[in-house]
Enzyme design. Structure first.
Site, short mmCIF file in Angstrom:
data_model
loop_
_atom_site.label_atom_id
_atom_site.label_comp_id
_atom_site.label_asym_id
_atom_site.label_seq_id
_atom_site.Cartn_x
_atom_site.Cartn_y
_atom_site.Cartn_z
N SER A 1 0.85 -1.19 0.00
CA SER A 1 0.00 0.00 0.00
C SER A 1 0.88 1.23 0.00
O SER A 1 2.03 1.19 0.45
CB SER A 1 -0.88 0.01 1.25
OG SER A 1 -1.56 1.24 1.40
N TYR B 1 -2.29 -0.25 10.64
CA TYR B 1 -2.37 -0.69 9.24
C TYR B 1 -1.09 -0.31 8.50
O TYR B 1 -0.51 -1.13 7.77
CB TYR B 1 -3.58 -0.06 8.56
CG TYR B 1 -3.70 -0.41 7.09
CD1 TYR B 1 -4.07 -1.69 6.70
CD2 TYR B 1 -3.45 0.54 6.10
CE1 TYR B 1 -4.18 -2.02 5.36
CE2 TYR B 1 -3.56 0.21 4.76
CZ TYR B 1 -3.93 -1.06 4.39
OH TYR B 1 -4.03 -1.40 3.06
#
Length: 264
Positions: A144, A157
């Site tokens: 990501s 995250y």
């Protein structure tokens, strides 16, 4: 089209929806056999049926909780038994929950690391020996932009995705002598059900709606890159500029981008 995929065996985790589903469809369209791994078996069976109706390829389905090592081992044992080899592994399974660090539940923290990091490492460990023996293969890890540029409310995250990038970069060097490609994919926000868990209030999605990526286009980009020596895929390209600037001028980016970062 990617003619290199014809007759190849591709394993995709997190394949019950989103870019996992789209990658399965794109790979099958290019003549690849597919093994689909995810927890939601009804979704997997629906995708299996859809692919088999459209393309003359083999499709295997495994209901697997990636966070459980025994389930992963059982699935890969069956995959090697039925397909004989794995040419491409796409580690796509993952989830996020957006909370400030002091508010994040321990269950969510453990879950994100179990799936996003340990599950990815587990799947990778099962394919590496076989790929090394054959002297070919491609491992694609869906990380990501959060793995490059952390923002408020995504501390855990982002930590998992930083871990994924660290693991990917190391494995890439380890396998460079064996003819095995290793690619990190760093997308920005994608229009999938990811945010049903990550952003239950809907405020973040509303603020970045116009910037969200089309899962089909992301899947197409990844599929086209299979069996090419691509180090990273950054989507959208303009968003990666922020990550590059952050690596060079972290204090400036944090100061200038502070207001935007807190929109989450």
């Amino acid at each position: 089209m990617n003619k290199r995929l014809k007759g190849k065996n591709i394993v995709i985790t997190g394949a019950s929806g989103g870019i996992g589903e789209q990658m399965a469809l794109k790979a099958a369209q290019n003549g690849a056999n597919i093994a689909l791994l995810a927890r939601r078996e009804p979704n997997l069976l629906a995708i299996q049926h859809r692919i088999e109706q459209q393309f003359s390829v083999r499709v295997l389905v495994f209901s697997v909780d990636i966070s459980k090592r025994a389930e992963v081992e059982k699935a890969f044992t069956a995959i090697f038994s039925k397909l004989g080899s794995v040419d491409v592994l796409v580690n796509n399974a993952g989830f996020g929950v957006f909370d400030e660090a002091h508010q994040a539940s321990w269950k969510d923290i453990e879950g994100m690391f179990q799936v996003n990091v340990l599950g990815l490492i587990s799947c990778t460990q099962f394919v590496i020996p076989h790929m090394k023996e054959r002297g070919s293969g491609h491992i694609i890890n869906i990380a990501s932009q959060a793995g490059k540029l952390a923002t408020p409310k995504s501390s855990v995250y982002a930590a998992t995705k930083h871990a994924v990038l660290g693991f990917t970069n190391s494995v890439r060097m380890e396998l460079s002598r064996d003819g095995i490609y290793v690619t990190a994919v760093n997308p920005g926000p994608i229009a999938t059900n990811f945010f049903e868990i990550a952003d239950q209030s809907g405020s973040y999605v509303k603020s970045i709606q116009k910037l969200m990526l089309d899962p089909e286009k992301v899947a197409s980009t990844i599929t086209k890159a299979m069996f090419t020596n691509k180090r990273e895929i950054n989507l959208p390209k303009w968003m990666n500029v922020g990550s590059v600037l952050y690596a060079l001028f972290p204090r400036m980016v944090e100061r200038v981008g502070k207001k935007a970062f807190f929109k989450k």
